[in-house]
Scaffold this active site. Structure first.
Site, PDB file in Angstrom:
ATOM      1  N   THR A  25     -21.233 -65.649  20.645  1.00 47.09           N
ATOM      2  CA  THR A  25     -19.934 -65.214  21.354  1.00 47.09           C
ATOM      3  C   THR A  25     -20.120 -64.345  22.439  1.00 47.09           C
ATOM      4  OG1 THR A  25     -18.566 -65.623  19.248  1.00 47.09           O
ATOM      5  CG2 THR A  25     -17.695 -64.226  21.164  1.00 47.09           C
ATOM      6  N   THR A  28     -22.457 -63.801  27.897  1.00 46.02           N
ATOM      7  CA  THR A  28     -23.805 -64.221  28.181  1.00 46.02           C
ATOM      8  C   THR A  28     -23.864 -65.778  26.998  1.00 46.02           C
ATOM      9  OG1 THR A  28     -24.675 -62.118  28.202  1.00 46.02           O
ATOM     10  CG2 THR A  28     -26.156 -63.848  28.017  1.00 46.02           C
ATOM     11  N   GLY A  82     -25.527 -63.249  22.197  1.00 45.32           N
ATOM     12  CA  GLY A  82     -25.760 -61.751  22.956  1.00 45.32           C
ATOM     13  C   GLY A  82     -25.969 -60.826  22.127  1.00 45.32           C
ATOM     14  N   ALA A  83     -26.147 -59.629  22.849  1.00 46.25           N
ATOM     15  CA  ALA A  83     -26.301 -58.201  22.128  1.00 46.25           C
ATOM     16  C   ALA A  83     -25.845 -57.286  23.003  1.00 46.25           C
ATOM     17  CB  ALA A  83     -27.674 -58.013  21.591  1.00 46.25           C
ATOM     18  N   ASP A  84     -25.462 -56.309  22.368  1.00 46.28           N
ATOM     19  CA  ASP A  84     -24.869 -54.967  23.343  1.00 46.28           C
ATOM     20  C   ASP A  84     -25.929 -54.128  23.635  1.00 46.28           C
ATOM     21  OD1 ASP A  84     -22.011 -55.869  23.602  1.00 46.28           O
ATOM     22  OD2 ASP A  84     -22.093 -55.779  21.473  1.00 46.28           O
ATOM     23  N   GLY A  95     -21.034 -56.844  18.604  1.00 49.01           N
ATOM     24  CA  GLY A  95     -19.591 -56.817  18.233  1.00 49.01           C
ATOM     25  C   GLY A  95     -18.954 -56.181  19.226  1.00 49.01           C
ATOM     26  N   GLY A  96     -19.494 -55.998  20.443  1.00 48.78           N
ATOM     27  CA  GLY A  96     -18.627 -55.774  21.667  1.00 48.78           C
ATOM     28  C   GLY A  96     -17.422 -56.616  22.019  1.00 48.78           C
ATOM     29  N   GLY A  97     -17.582 -57.945  21.617  1.00 49.72           N
ATOM     30  CA  GLY A  97     -16.807 -59.094  21.750  1.00 49.72           C
ATOM     31  C   GLY A  97     -15.745 -59.120  20.356  1.00 49.72           C
ATOM     32  N   GLU A 103     -20.472 -63.520  13.389  1.00 56.72           N
ATOM     33  CA  GLU A 103     -21.900 -63.465  14.066  1.00 56.72           C
ATOM     34  C   GLU A 103     -22.922 -62.945  13.039  1.00 56.72           C
ATOM     35  OE1 GLU A 103     -20.792 -62.122  18.970  1.00 56.72           O
ATOM     36  OE2 GLU A 103     -21.308 -60.665  17.116  1.00 56.72           O
TER      37      GLU A 103
END
Length: 225
Positions: A25, A28, A82-84, A95-97, A103
């Site tokens: 999610t 990216t 993706g990753a933050d 978890g930014g999204g 996830e």
């Protein structure tokens, strides 16, 4: 082609015919799902997608990618997400999204995990990006106060001045502004044992391959775990 699209397209090359693929999610992951959809249509790639959010499910279905939930498959062959933030020892914050719960569940039941990021997400230590903590609505103010007492500098994630962000499961998110996380494993243990916390964004010992988009090109770091 921007950096996010570049790594999304590169990661989609790892998807093979017959795979069950966890679909991440975020901005990216969007490009990765788009490229997999192209391969399904143009190359007749046969896969089954396991989305990590309602948004990814909707996108996958619109591209003709067959999807099932994590409970409808025996396992996931490969998850791409993706990753933050990713630290020098390849621990991550996600978890930014607001999809961290789905996830982490999908990643847990995956044989292989690939994270796709641009170079700005690679850091020495985690913590500059606020750590998301997903909490149930009942008692969330008590959890917030606990986090304040511990010096975690919590902030409820909001979608407006008066409305909290609500996850796909109907939970709230408290972002912890920690600056630097010296011991992610110790913090993970504290959060895991906090009643009312559903999940947190520390993804530890999770990833196998990181694909990084830089101005000079794509860097792939494999065999991490």
């Amino acid at each position: 082609m921007n950096l996010k699209e570049m790594v999304g397209v590169e990661a989609a090359r790892y998807v093979e015919d017959g795979m069950v693929v966890g679909l991440g999610t975020g901005t990216t992951a969007y490009y990765m799902i788009k490229e997999i959809g192209r391969r399904v249509k143009e190359e007749k790639l046969r896969i089954l997608g396991v989305p990590t959010s309602f948004a990814s499910k909707k996108q996958a279905e619109s591209l003709g990618i067959p999807v099932k939930t994590i409970d409808q498959v025996k396992k996931v062959d490969l998850t791409i997400d993706g990753a933050d933030e990713i630290s020098a020892d390849f621990q991550g914050i996600k978890g930014g999204g607001a999809a961290l719960l789905f996830e982490k569940i999908v990643a847990t039941y995956s044989d292989q995990v690939i994270w796709i990021v641009d170079g700005s997400k690679m850091v020495q230590k985690l913590g500059a990006f606020p750590l998301p903590v997903e909490v149930i609505p009942y008692g969330q103010q008590q959890i917030f106060q606990q986090f304040e007492k511990k010096g975690y500098h919590p902030v409820f994630r909001m979608i407006s001045d008066t409305n909290k962000t609500v996850t796909d499961c109907g939970h709230s998110i408290i972002d912890l502004h920690l600056d630097v996380i010296e011991d992610p494993f110790a913090l993970s243990d504290v959060l895991d044992h906090t009643v009312g916390v559903v999940e947190h964004g520390l993804f530890l010992n999770t990833v196998n391959t990181v694909i990084v988009g830089r101005e000079t090109g794509v860097e792939t770091i494999s065999n991490i775990r």
